[in-house]
Each structure stands twice: as C-alpha cells, then as structure tokens.
Design a protein around this motif. Structure first.
Motif, PDB file in Angstrom:
ATOM      1  N   VAL B 202       0.843  -1.200   0.000  1.00 48.03           N
ATOM      2  CA  VAL B 202       0.000   0.000   0.000  1.00 48.03           C
ATOM      3  C   VAL B 202       0.879   1.251   0.000  1.00 48.03           C
ATOM      4  O   VAL B 202       0.643   2.196  -0.753  1.00 48.03           O
ATOM      5  CB  VAL B 202      -0.958   0.008   1.214  1.00 48.03           C
ATOM      6  N   ALA B 205       2.400   1.617  -3.408  1.00 43.25           N
ATOM      7  CA  ALA B 205       1.377   2.051  -4.366  1.00 43.25           C
ATOM      8  C   ALA B 205       1.076   3.540  -4.186  1.00 43.25           C
ATOM      9  O   ALA B 205       0.976   4.290  -5.159  1.00 43.25           O
ATOM     10  CB  ALA B 205       0.105   1.229  -4.176  1.00 43.25           C
ATOM     11  N   PHE B 206       0.953   3.963  -2.941  1.00 43.56           N
ATOM     12  CA  PHE B 206       0.694   5.383  -2.663  1.00 43.56           C
ATOM     13  C   PHE B 206       1.797   6.246  -3.278  1.00 43.56           C
ATOM     14  O   PHE B 206       1.535   7.226  -3.985  1.00 43.56           O
ATOM     15  CB  PHE B 206       0.642   5.606  -1.149  1.00 43.56           C
ATOM     16  N   ILE B 209       1.587   6.176  -7.193  1.00 42.69           N
ATOM     17  CA  ILE B 209       0.431   6.907  -7.738  1.00 42.69           C
ATOM     18  C   ILE B 209       0.681   8.410  -7.668  1.00 42.69           C
ATOM     19  O   ILE B 209       0.523   9.133  -8.662  1.00 42.69           O
ATOM     20  CB  ILE B 209      -0.853   6.551  -6.958  1.00 42.69           C
TER      21      ILE B 209
END
Lengths: 236, 224
Positions: B202, B205-206, B209
């Motif tokens: 996570v 991914a953060f 992005i």
C-alpha cells in the motif's frame, strides 16, 4: 413559463413522488421495518454524490487542458452539489445505523471512505476561498481535485483492509431484494440524479454571473466609460 | 539540459541554502520532539501501552512536522521573487519539482533519524533489532509525504494563510499512507516482528500513484 422553470417543476413533482414511493409503494423490510426506508434516499444520494464527484474530476482535467473558465465553473458547481449529497449520506447513515447497529458511527470502510472524501472536498472549497486570482484559483483547485480523485483507489484499498462492517451492497450480486424495492430504489436514484444535475446547472449559472459581474467591474475601473451593453450580450 | 542533472543542481542549491542557516531542520526537529514529549504527558503510557500507541504517535508527529516543514519549500522562493528565476531557467518544471522534492525527502529523513532514538528512549521501545525494516517503512512514508507535500507547497504559495492551508491539503490526502505506515510499524514492534507485505505494498502504491500524478501535473505547478 421558462424552460428551466418547467424542468424544476417536473423534478419537484418527481421528488415528491419518490418520497411517496419510498414510504408507501416499497414493501416493509422483514427485520428492519420502517427504518430501512431511509435507504431509498441514503443510497440514492450516495449514487448522485459519486456521479457528481466523477464530473468534478473530468471538469478538473478539462480545465487544465483547455483553460476556459467554464470548466472551472463546472468543477466548483459539481463539488458544492456533490458535497451536499455526501452530507445527506453522512447524516442519513447514522440515523439508520443507530437503531440497527446500536451505534451512531462505526469506523467501517464505507463510512470512513465517505467521511474522508467529504473532508477532502471541504478542503478543496477552503483552498478556493483563499486564492484571489481566478485563473490561479482554477488551476490550483484543479490540481488538488485531480490529486483527490487519483487517490480514491488507494484510499479505498487502505481503508478496506483496515475495516469492514457496512451491510454488503444489495444491488449487485448480493442477496435477494424485492422487485418493488428495487424499482423504488432505481426510481429514487434517477430522481436524485436529475436533482443533482439541475442543482449543478443552477450553481454553474451563478458562477457564470459572478464571473461576468467581475469582468464588468474591471471594465468600469479600467475604462471609466464601460461598454456594458455590448459585453453583457456576448456571454449570457 | 538533462532533467536529472537539473534536479541535482536544484537539490544542491536547496541543501546549501539550508546548511547556511539550518533554520528548517532546527525548527522541525525541535517541533517533532516537543510533540513526542507532549504525547507522553497526555497519555502517560506504560511500557505495553507505549508499544500499542507508539506507531500512531510516531507517525502523527512526523506527518504534523512534515506538513509544517514543507511550507517554506516554495514560499521562500517568493520572498525575493526567485521563483521567476526558477521559471526562466531552461529546465523542465518537473526537474525543479524533483530537486525540491528530493531536498524535502532528505530533510525529512534527517528528522526521522534524530527522532527515532529520542522516541525509543522516552517510550522504552527497543527499535535496534528492527532498525533496517523500520528504515524501509520510514523512507517510504517520508517519500509519500515529500511527493504530495512539495506539490501542495507550490499550490499553497498562491493562497492567503498558506501556513494554515498546507496541513489542510496534505493531511487528508495522506490518510492511506498514515494507515499503512502505522499498521506496518505496529507489526514491527510486536514480540515477533514481521515486515507486513500488504501494508508495504500500500505504501509503495501510494508513492507510485502520487509521484506519477506529480510528474504529469508538474507543468501546471509553476506557471504564473
């Protein structure tokens, strides 16, 4: 009667009928009884809010590419209207949750995600309020709006892994819903979407008028002798 | 000019400016230590409670400090209108952003390095056995904070009350990062520490992005 007034009248009538349908046409739910009827407006507002939020995202991108103020007007109008619908979701949710779950608020992922989005769009409006220059305001809020939207999947993912308690959505795949309930729900969703659209149109018109008033004010200051009539005709 | 070279020049300029005064690091480090001490007064945690609440406390202190520290990143360029010189430089907006972002990341990493021993001592948590894995989480968290914070530092310079505004923009955006970082740190402070893959993903991914979003939107950040 003006066309927009006819549209408003029709939506008011549809809204009244949606209220009637939610109370008298939809059958009584087996375990939750009357309190379940809030669902027709709770979930439908959620749909309208999501649609409004998607409009915000597209308007933000369109503004950065095209640089025409109308996309900024659309973005701010949609943010305000979807924020109103998100607020309805956040208020009706606890009203339903208290008798059914026994608590007003649970840090379930759907509730949490809605709350996070609500906070983010409030911050979006605060950001707009603090920038004077219209073009800078539009660009800054478009950037922030895009950042909010691209973050939704990761917000969803992290909060989803973190918590889960909300009733599963009953529309797609999940459990059996009475066809009459389904019909009333879709009707309510449709009416609230129409309401959202007309509110955005109204708010857009207001933003447009504000912009024109500002243009006129600047024209008066700059020239001393404004050509108000000519300018006013161009945009309206 | 090559984007990486331009970014490294901006980075060196930022570091040199900071090393002349050390204003930013002094205030940030002091602030973060004050927050940690205040938490201790507020909750008087026992050893077990310190392990339970420590990760959350550590990340709240870091995010608050970061949201204050990132403010001057672009605001200081406006004081002497040096922002115009940056705009006129024949480099892409992204390399200016990248240089500043890396400088902020460096300052955040220094803050973390100073905060950790203070935190470990005050709360009686032994961090030494997990220091390598903890460093990964701290750096991924600092990266996400620097990526988003630098963007909003540029956005907020154009607004009134920008010092108040930046935390409002950056903290709610950082909620997923906060959840993931706290949970991952929590797993590391357990009796049998593990580096939780899910939360690590996570965090990654953060970072990806928002770094991609910052890259795509960087041209709009510095325009007039």
């Amino acid at each position: 009667m003006k066309r927009s007034n006819i549209a408003k009248l029709i939506i008011a009538l549809l809204l009244a009928f949606a209220g009637y349908a939610a109370f008298f046409i939809a059958p009584d739910e087996a375990t939750m009884h009357a309190i379940q009827r809030i669902f027709y407006f709770h979930a439908s507002s959620g749909w309208a809010a999501m649609e409004g939020t998607a409009i915000v995202f597209f308007a933000n991108i369109a503004y950065l590419r095209k640089r025409t103020p109308k996309w900024d007007w659309l973005a701010v109008s949609s943010v305000e209207v979807s924020l109103a619908f998100w607020s309805v979701v956040l208020v009706t949710g606890p009203i339903w949750a208290h008798p059914v779950w026994g608590v007003w608020w649970a840090w379930d992922w759907r509730l949490t995600l809605t709350l996070v989005l609500w906070i983010l769009y409030v911050c979006y409006l605060i950001l707009r309020g603090l920038i004077e220059d219209p073009e800078r305001r539009a660009a800054a809020s478009a950037i922030f709006g895009i950042f909010i939207f691209v973050g939704v999947p990761i917000d969803y993912l992290s909060i989803r892994i973190w918590r889960t308690q909300h009733p599963q959505p009953v529309l797609f795949g999940g459990g059996g819903m009475d066809p009459r309930m389904k019909a009333v729900f879709f009707f309510c969703s449709g009416v609230l979407t129409l309401l959202m659209i007309i509110l955005i149109c109204q708010r857009y018109r207001l933003e447009q008028l504000k912009y024109e008033a500002e243009e006129l004010r600047i024209a008066i200051e700059e020239r001393g002798e404004p050509q108000i009539t000519q300018r006013a005709k161009v945009k309206v | 000019m090559d984007a990486a070279r331009a970014a490294s020049i901006i980075l060196r300029k930022e570091v040199r400016a900071e090393m002349r005064t050390r204003e930013l690091l002094q205030t940030t480090v002091t602030f973060v230590v004050i927050v940690v001490v205040l938490f201790s007064f507020a909750f008087e945690p026992s050893a077990a409670e310190a392990r339970r609440y420590g990760p959350g406390l550590l990340w709240i202190a870091l995010l608050f400090a970061g949201s204050l520290m990132l403010n001057p990143s672009f605001a200081k360029e406006q004081a002497n209108d040096t922002i115009y010189a940056l705009r006129m430089a024949p480099v892409s907006a992204f390399s200016i952003y990248l240089g500043k972002m890396l400088a902020n990341l460096l300052f955040l990493a220094i803050t973390e390095a100073i905060l950790l021993p203070v935190f470990a001592v005050l709360y009686n948590v032994s961090l030494w056995p997990v220091i390598g894995r903890l460093a990964i989480i701290l750096l991924l968290g600092a990266f996400g904070l620097a990526v988003t914070g630098t963007v909003f530092s540029a956005v907020a310079t154009q607004a009134r009350m920008r010092e108040m505004l930046l935390p409002l923009l950056v903290l709610p955006i950082l909620i997923p990062l906060m959840i993931a970082a706290v949970e991952a740190t929590d797993e590391l402070l357990e009796a049998s520490p593990v580096l939780d893959r899910t939360w690590l993903m996570v965090l990654v991914a953060f970072d990806i992005i928002y770094f991609a979003a910052a890259w795509m939107l960087s041209d709009y950040l510095l325009e007039e």
